[in-house]
Write an enzyme that holds these catalytic residues in place. Structure first.
Site, PDB file in Angstrom:
ATOM      1  N   ASP A 109       0.808  -1.224   0.000  1.00  0.00           N
ATOM      2  CA  ASP A 109       0.000   0.000   0.000  1.00  0.00           C
ATOM      3  C   ASP A 109       0.846   1.282   0.000  1.00  0.00           C
ATOM      4  OD1 ASP A 109      -2.093  -1.856   0.437  1.00  0.00           O
ATOM      5  OD2 ASP A 109      -1.950  -1.615   2.612  1.00  0.00           O
ATOM      6  N   GLU A 168     -11.370  -0.220  -3.336  1.00  0.00           N
ATOM      7  CA  GLU A 168     -10.557   0.330  -2.235  1.00  0.00           C
ATOM      8  C   GLU A 168      -9.344   1.058  -2.803  1.00  0.00           C
ATOM      9  OE1 GLU A 168      -9.314  -3.054   0.102  1.00  0.00           O
ATOM     10  OE2 GLU A 168      -8.046  -3.840  -1.497  1.00  0.00           O
TER      11      GLU A 168
HETATM   12  O1  FUB Z   1      -3.124  -3.644   3.454  1.00  0.00           O
HETATM   13  C1  FUB Z   1      -4.421  -3.901   3.925  1.00  0.00           C
HETATM   14  C2  FUB Z   1      -5.442  -3.598   2.876  1.00  0.00           C
HETATM   15  O2  FUB Z   1      -5.160  -4.376   1.713  1.00  0.00           O
HETATM   16  C3  FUB Z   1      -5.421  -2.175   2.366  1.00  0.00           C
HETATM   17  O3  FUB Z   1      -6.014  -1.275   3.233  1.00  0.00           O
HETATM   18  C4  FUB Z   1      -6.103  -2.362   1.078  1.00  0.00           C
HETATM   19  O4  FUB Z   1      -6.015  -1.281   0.202  1.00  0.00           O
HETATM   20  C5  FUB Z   1      -5.419  -3.610   0.545  1.00  0.00           C
HETATM   21  O5  FUB Z   1      -4.219  -3.326  -0.084  1.00  0.00           O
END
Ligand code: FUB
Length: 324
Positions: free
Chosen positions: A16, A223
């Protein structure tokens, strides 16, 4: 450029990445994946992060340095677990780290921590941002000096559970022709620690001006939002989750609406895909992660970067992560 598309650090697992340029140097704000043997599930329980390490590079050709622990959840009174994808913003010499984590009731909220240095240590606020929920904050500083925060993630990120305005774990998930849920958006207050505007969902439209549908999993928001500006336009990019693409939509204002414009990157090794885009010395780079370093284990990821290029019409050429 020897490091392009290679794991930037190998001493820890990282994911991320939110990349920024401060004083001519590249700083990367990633999640820190912890190896464990627990289960993988749709709630994201495998992502058990506890702290943040800030990475930095003197240039795109220089080695990437792990600057050590910058913030740990044991020092944050409201956090119970899962310090997920962070971002940072610089204002008046102070660095504001925005991060999601579960509160003591297991609800994802967004917190802030402050430092005089881009690599920390960061001092956390005692409570989360009032009115915040869900995950994956990303902050844009606009040319007029205003700061805009984007956030939210489906499934384990709990965004669907807030459709009524309060937390409901049994809330209906939009499906079929129902309108897809967009990411959240708010303007930050001058203190950088509170919302100036009521958070609202962003509209992402198709080529006919219609909102993307929940069934349109190759294009709808899942997301990992990121906002950057190119030639005066606002580019909202994000992960499609279940279809594993990074895609983008373009708008004329920070609050949209945005029109879907194309695919930024084809799927990488691993379930999640998450990125940021930054300009450095006149070129544009995308930072992202995959699971190469662990041989494909979903919660042991590694941060990478690649250059991206624009077409004349402002669209971005799709990256095929394992082709040169
Ligand atoms: O790293 C945890 C979660 O996985 C993140 O918040 C999302 O965007 C995905 O990458």
């Amino acid at each position: 450029m020897s490091q392009e598309r290679k794991p930037l650090v190998t001493n820890i697992f990282t994911a991320d990445p939110s990349a920024h340029v401060f004083d001519g140097k590249i700083y990367i704000y990633p999640s820190h994946d912890i190896p464990h043997e627990g289960e993988d599930n749709d709630d994201g329980d495998e992502y058990r992060m506890e702290d943040y390490h800030i990475l930095s590079m003197d240039s795109v050709d220089a080695p990437c340095v792990d600057n050590g622990e910058a913030l740990h959840m044991k020092d944050i009174p409201w956090v119970s677990k899962q310090m997920w994808a962070p971002d940072v913003a610089l204002k008046d010499g102070k660095y504001y780290l925005y991060f999601p984590a579960r509160d003591k009731d297991g609800i994802f909220r967004i917190g802030v921590a402050v430092s005089d240095s881009p690599v920390g240590p960061f001092a956390p606020e005692s409570d989360y941002i009032q009115g915040s929920y869900s995950i994956d904050p990303a902050v844009l500083k606009d040319d007029d000096g205003s700061y805009h925060i984007y956030y939210g993630g489906l499934w384990g990120g709990q965004l669907e559970m807030w459709q009524s305005g309060s937390f409901n774990p049994d809330e209906h998930r939009p499906e079929g022709d129902e309108k897809a849920i967009g990411p959240m958006y708010a303007v930050l207050n001058d203190d950088m620690k509170s919302f100036k505007t009521e958070p609202k969902h962003l509209e992402i439209l198709d080529e006919n001006g219609e909102p993307l549908k929940a069934s349109d999993e190759a294009r709808r928001y899942f997301e990992g939002p990121w906002m950057h500006k190119y030639n005066g336009k606002y580019y909202l990019s994000y992960s499609t989750g279940t279809t594993h693409y990074l895609v983008y939509a373009i708008g004329d204002r920070p609050e949209g609406p945005f029109t879907y414009a194309g695919r930024l990157m084809e799927p990488v090794l691993g379930w999640t895909t998450h990125h940021s885009i930054v300009e450095y010395n006149g070129k544009w780079y995308m930072f992202y992660h995959d699971c190469e370093l662990s041989g494909g284990i979903n919660h042991r990821r590694c941060v990478k970067f690649t250059e991206i290029t624009y077409n004349e019409d402002g669209t971005i050429r799709t990256v095929f992560p394992y082709e040169k």
